[in-house]
Design an enzyme around this catalytic site. Structure first.
Site, PDB file in Angstrom:
ATOM      1  N   GLU A   1      45.503  42.912  36.486  1.00  0.00           N
ATOM      2  CA  GLU A   1      44.311  42.185  36.031  1.00  0.00           C
ATOM      3  C   GLU A   1      43.931  42.587  34.605  1.00  0.00           C
ATOM      4  OE1 GLU A   1      41.412  41.316  39.106  1.00  0.00           O
ATOM      5  OE2 GLU A   1      42.803  41.955  40.653  1.00  0.00           O
TER       6      GLU A   1
ATOM      7  N   ASP B   1      37.088  34.579  45.313  1.00  0.00           N
ATOM      8  CA  ASP B   1      37.767  35.787  44.857  1.00  0.00           C
ATOM      9  C   ASP B   1      36.766  36.947  44.887  1.00  0.00           C
ATOM     10  OD1 ASP B   1      39.642  37.569  43.964  1.00  0.00           O
ATOM     11  OD2 ASP B   1      40.274  36.411  42.226  1.00  0.00           O
TER      12      ASP B   1
HETATM   13  C1  BGC Z   1      42.244  39.132  42.510  1.00  0.00           C
HETATM   14  C2  BGC Z   1      42.911  38.288  43.555  1.00  0.00           C
HETATM   15  C3  BGC Z   1      43.141  39.086  44.801  1.00  0.00           C
HETATM   16  C4  BGC Z   1      41.835  39.681  45.260  1.00  0.00           C
HETATM   17  C5  BGC Z   1      41.928  40.488  46.520  1.00  0.00           C
HETATM   18  C6  BGC Z   1      41.054  39.861  43.047  1.00  0.00           C
HETATM   19  O1  BGC Z   1      40.561  40.765  42.105  1.00  0.00           O
HETATM   20  O2  BGC Z   1      41.840  38.315  41.444  1.00  0.00           O
HETATM   21  O3  BGC Z   1      44.124  37.766  43.065  1.00  0.00           O
HETATM   22  O4  BGC Z   1      43.688  38.253  45.787  1.00  0.00           O
HETATM   23  O5  BGC Z   1      41.318  40.512  44.245  1.00  0.00           O
HETATM   24  O6  BGC Z   1      42.518  41.715  46.336  1.00  0.00           O
HETATM   25  C1  BGC Z   2      40.701  46.047  44.562  1.00  0.00           C
HETATM   26  C2  BGC Z   2      41.527  44.853  44.233  1.00  0.00           C
HETATM   27  C3  BGC Z   2      40.664  43.877  43.552  1.00  0.00           C
HETATM   28  C4  BGC Z   2      39.930  44.493  42.373  1.00  0.00           C
HETATM   29  C5  BGC Z   2      38.955  43.522  41.786  1.00  0.00           C
HETATM   30  C6  BGC Z   2      40.066  46.586  43.305  1.00  0.00           C
HETATM   31  O1  BGC Z   2      39.298  47.711  43.589  1.00  0.00           O
HETATM   32  O2  BGC Z   2      41.491  47.009  45.150  1.00  0.00           O
HETATM   33  O3  BGC Z   2      42.061  44.262  45.378  1.00  0.00           O
HETATM   34  O4  BGC Z   2      41.477  42.850  43.130  1.00  0.00           O
HETATM   35  O5  BGC Z   2      39.243  45.634  42.730  1.00  0.00           O
HETATM   36  O6  BGC Z   2      38.407  43.950  40.562  1.00  0.00           O
END
Ligand code: BGC
Ligand code: BGC
Length: 834
Positions: A521, A319
């Site tokens: 998130e 991830d």
């Molecule tokens: C998330 C994932 C996601 C990834 C890519 C991460 O922060 O936990 O679910 O697939 O970002 O965007």
């Molecule tokens: C991205 C997401 C990712 C996240 C992780 C964002 O800046 O666009 O895809 O999941 O950061 O913290």
């Protein structure tokens, strides 16, 4: 005693006291033989394996390493793909061509083509391996302007319809194909056990059986199965996040799961054998830990259980920078994660450093060549199964550029069906629903009624989804538009009123749409299961309509069950609509009767998560001892089987009304933070109520002033006779490390009424950053923004923040109204100088 120490020492002392001692943690023993086996229908094929062997034999270490790195598109150029032999690229949440969220299909295809061409450029000395493109198509192809947005997983969990899930997967795959992409980071198989987690809505259910059944359905929808497996209509699916993401302590994002091996297997692990049995080709490792050990470093789970015991022969992707959180690792160097079983690093920005460290570590044996070969074999195997070698230029593939397929009527019909099936009827006491439109006047009210951004939630065009307007969703239908059409078709009239006021004759019925604003998130993490926006507003709206004797139905938009008994009591009918997505008309399909007065569709949704009786009733899961929810898992009324709910008990628990990242709102401390002043001798004098706090011979005074409303801000005046500070203090330290890692910015809304005559510093968790240079201008309200990570770099401990302090020895006056965490914007950087 402490008070007499010089300030610098005090800060250093506190920082030292509160920094966590880096303990080498060990997770409990894993017993792979106690885990289920899985049986992928996708068998290994001798000819393919032979072809992979021959490609591997012709690849250099550098070429192999390139296949194990997945940069984010903003941090890589096509030329880099040639130089570093990159195997795959992702676009992160809200990452779009040219930063334009209205980017066209053509913009996407031109961009993806340019990277793809680079991957097969004749300048590669070894074998040419076409790259794959990955995106988070988690509720439809949600990063793309004009795409169909399906209900988030929590709503799908209510529908209890695996065939619907398969059809949603198939429609999503086609829309991903329109953009020439190969791979989606879905489905999420978290079995969320604590609804305080901001990702609860990405989970189908608290019940592992539902998650398992849907895992197979969604994987076969996205990837196809049997003769349609990864054919021209389908894309690679990703089961995520392995393992235990939905069971972290307190529902903390990226937190620690403390379950036993049995619970990890039977609850959190339930979706994985099911996904493998559905043929899934990718698994994403979880940010979270199990008993203190990051999943990205857990070889027994990643390799012994997932790959060996369950026989998963696809690829394991990391991830977003998660490997960088493994003790001893950085974003640019982490052999431990690779050796534990990560095959492809999700390394958005620091991939050049990781490339260099991986090449070095393979050459010096830190990463065994056999491990590298195994990882690259898995990548190539998935590429071959997905026909990546044979499909050619992304824009030339079947469906690519077919704009009619993006947001196609047939796909929107599936989404609308899903919305209707996801609605859960919590209450319908006088039988108000379905609302009879014939000759009636229906008032539609509330902040959620005509707001497609709100109904689509996080992961919609942008990562957080909180910056969208209706014009960002062409082809979509707001809940209001759907109701209006249905009411008019049934021979009535509908009126939209944001605040519930009406003129003229009393409406025959009202529908109030309210609920959570979008988040993704950790930004959705909460301390309880209460509603933190529109809580008071929605209640007074409902009570006002009741006082006016207007029969009222409430429709809740939310990513989780919430304690809302006062609102449920104040409404005649109450519907949980979750996060329905782009097809708001699905709500009217169930709530508004046909022109003959009979229901058009009955309710089908059943609660996928237990509904709380109190704002602090969490974790709350079916089967747990003493289980006593307000509405049990599986509850859901129907027109065919009505039941009376009556008056529900209203909890006498104080509800924190501020979101987690808000520390001072309209002058009032929130989330346990209170405003104080101090200096080295008397570090913390509380500013109580509206009283003025003054230190010493008026070295510093703090008093209430008006900004937008009466007493909604503070004036702080330093005379320059003492080194002193104002601070937001909290008795129990707050962990902001996740927010720092998520690139959040600390923002102070202030107005400099007298520029500082000496250095000014801002301190968080003991890390002191100079900010005086940003406070020279006076006279206007402004935002002082400092990325949280700057305090870490300055030696602060962000895992235990008990004070946010603004300090100077000079003369200085400010007005201050709000302090909060915000998303990073262009131009945010660590301040330099004084
Ligand atoms: C998330 C994932 C996601 C990834 C890519 C991460 O922060 O936990 O679910 O697939 O970002 O965007
Ligand atoms: C991205 C997401 C990712 C996240 C992780 C964002 O800046 O666009 O895809 O999941 O950061 O913290």
């Amino acid at each position: 005693m402490l008070c007499t120490r010089p300030v610098a020492l005090l800060v250093a002392f506190l920082a030292a006291c509160s920094s966590p001692i880096a303990l080498a943690q060990t997770a409990p023993t894993v017993h792979p033989d106690r885990w289920p086996r899985a049986h992928s229908p996708v068998r290994q094929d001798a000819a393919t394996e032979k072809r992979i062997t021959s490609i591997l034999a012709r690849m250099s270490v550098e070429e192999k390493v390139g296949q194990t790195l997945q940069p984010e598109m903003k941090s890589i150029t096509p030329a880099d793909v040639i130089t570093y032999h990159i195997g795959s690229i992702e676009n992160g949440g809200g990452s779009v061509p040219g930063g334009n969220k209205h980017a066209s299909v053509g913009d996407w295809l031109r961009m993806i083509d340019s990277y793809w061409r680079a991957s097969v450029d004749p300048r590669h000395k070894g074998p040419r391996v076409p790259l794959m493109w990955a995106s988070d198509a988690v509720h439809g192809h949600n990063n793309v302007f004009g795409a169909t947005l399906f209900p988030h997983n929590i709503g799908l969990g209510a529908a209890r319809d695996p065939d619907l899930i398969r059809r949603i997967g198939a429609a999503t795959a086609e829309e991903v194909r329109v953009l020439g992409m190969d791979w989606s980071f879905a489905p999420t198989l978290a079995v969320v056990q604590d609804d305080r987690w901001g990702r609860t809505y990405e989970s189908y259910s608290e019940d592992p059986a539902i998650v398992a059944e849907y895992a197979t359905a969604m994987v076969s929808g996205l990837q196809g199965s049997g003769r349609t497996f990864l054919d021209r209509d389908h894309v690679i699916a990703t089961a995520k996040h392995f393992l235990g993401d939905g069971g972290t302590d307190g529902g903390r994002d990226q937190g620690d799961n403390l379950a036993s091996e049995e619970v990890l297997r039977d609850v959190h692990g339930a979706g994985y054998p099911a996904a493998i049995n559905g043929g899934v080709q990718a698994v994403m490792a979880s940010f979270s830990s199990w008993h203190g050990v990051k999943l990205h470093a857990n070889k027994p789970l990643l390799t012994d259980v997932l790959k060996d015991r369950m026989g998963f022969d696809g690829l394991v992707i990391g991830d977003w920078n998660a490997h960088g959180q493994v003790p001893g690792c950085s974003k640019g160097d982490c052999p431990v994660a690779f050796n534990a079983g990560i095959d492809v690093f999700n390394v958005p920005e620091d991939w050049k450093a990781l490339y260099a460290s991986m090449v070095r570590e393979v050459k010096d044996g830190t990463v065994p060549m056999a491990r590298l070969d195994d990882a690259v074999r898995r990548v190539l195997r998935v590429k071959m199964r997905a026909n990546v070698f044979d499909q050619g230029l992304p824009s030339s593939r079947p469906h690519a550029g077919d704009t009619a397929l993006l947001g196609a009527t047939t796909h929107r019909a599936v989404a609308r069906e899903a919305v209707a099936k996801s609605l859960v009827l919590l209450k319908n006491d006088p039988g108000l629903l379905p609302i009879d439109p014939r000759g009636h006047r229906i008032l539609v009210v509330g902040a959620g009624a005509d707001d497609i951004g709100k109904q689509t939630g996080g992961w919609s065009l942008s990562w957080q989804g909180n910056d969208n307007a209706n014009i960002d969703f062409p082809g979509a239908t707001s809940i209001w538009k759907g109701i209006k059409a249905a009411v008019e078709a049934g021979g009535g009239t509908a009126v939209l009123s944001h605040d519930g006021r009406f003129t003229g004759t009393k409406p025959d019925a009202a529908i109030v749409v309210f609920g959570e604003n979008p988040y993704a998130e950790f930004q959705g993490d909460q301390a309880d299961v209460a509603l933190h926006v529109e809580n008071a507003e929605s209640l007074s709206l409902l009570r006002r309509l009741r006082a006016a004797q207007v029969p009222t139905a409430a429709v809740l938009i939310s990513g989780r069950p919430l304690y809302l008994n006062p609102q449920i009591n104040a409404a005649d009918a109450f519907v949980a609509a979750w996060l329905p997505g782009s097809e708001g008309a699905g709500i009217a399909d169930v709530l508004i009767a046909k022109s003959d007065g009979a229901p058009a569709h009955d309710f089908q949704g059943k609660l996928p998560f237990s509904w709380p009786k109190r704002p602090d009733q969490t974790p709350l899961n079916v089967g747990q001892p003493g289980y006593d929810p307000q509405f049990a898992f599986g509850y859901g009324l129907t027109y065919a089987h009505p039941a009376r709910v009556g008056t529900l008990p209203e909890a006498k628990v104080a509800v924190e009304t501020a979101a987690r990242g808000v520390f001072l709102k309209d002058g009032v401390g929130t989330n346990g933070f209170a405003l104080a002043i101090g200096d080295a001798q008397a570090p913390r004098i509380a500013a109580v109520g509206a009283r003025i706090a003054t230190y010493g011979a008026e070295a510093l005074t703090l008093r209430r002033v008006d900004r937008r409303r009466q007493e909604d801000a503070w004036s702080a005046a330093w005379t320059g006779t003492e080194d002193a500070w104002i601070e937001l203090a909290r008795s129990e330290p707050m962990d902001l490390s996740r927010e720092a890692n998520g690139a959040m910015v600390l923002q102070l809304e202030l107005n400099v009424t007298r520029p500082p005559t000496a250095a000014v510093t801002l301190t968080v968790g003991g890390g002191e950053v100079p900010v005086g240079g940003l406070l020279r201008r006076s006279g206007d309200w402004m935002r002082l923004r400092v990325p949280l990570r700057c305090f870490g770099t300055a030696g602060g401990n962000l895992t235990g923040v008990s004070a946010i302090r603004l300090r100077t020895a000079g003369a200085f006056n400010i007005l201050l109204s709000d302090v909060s965490l915000q998303e990073t914007a262009a131009g945010d950087q660590c301040p330099a100088g004084k």
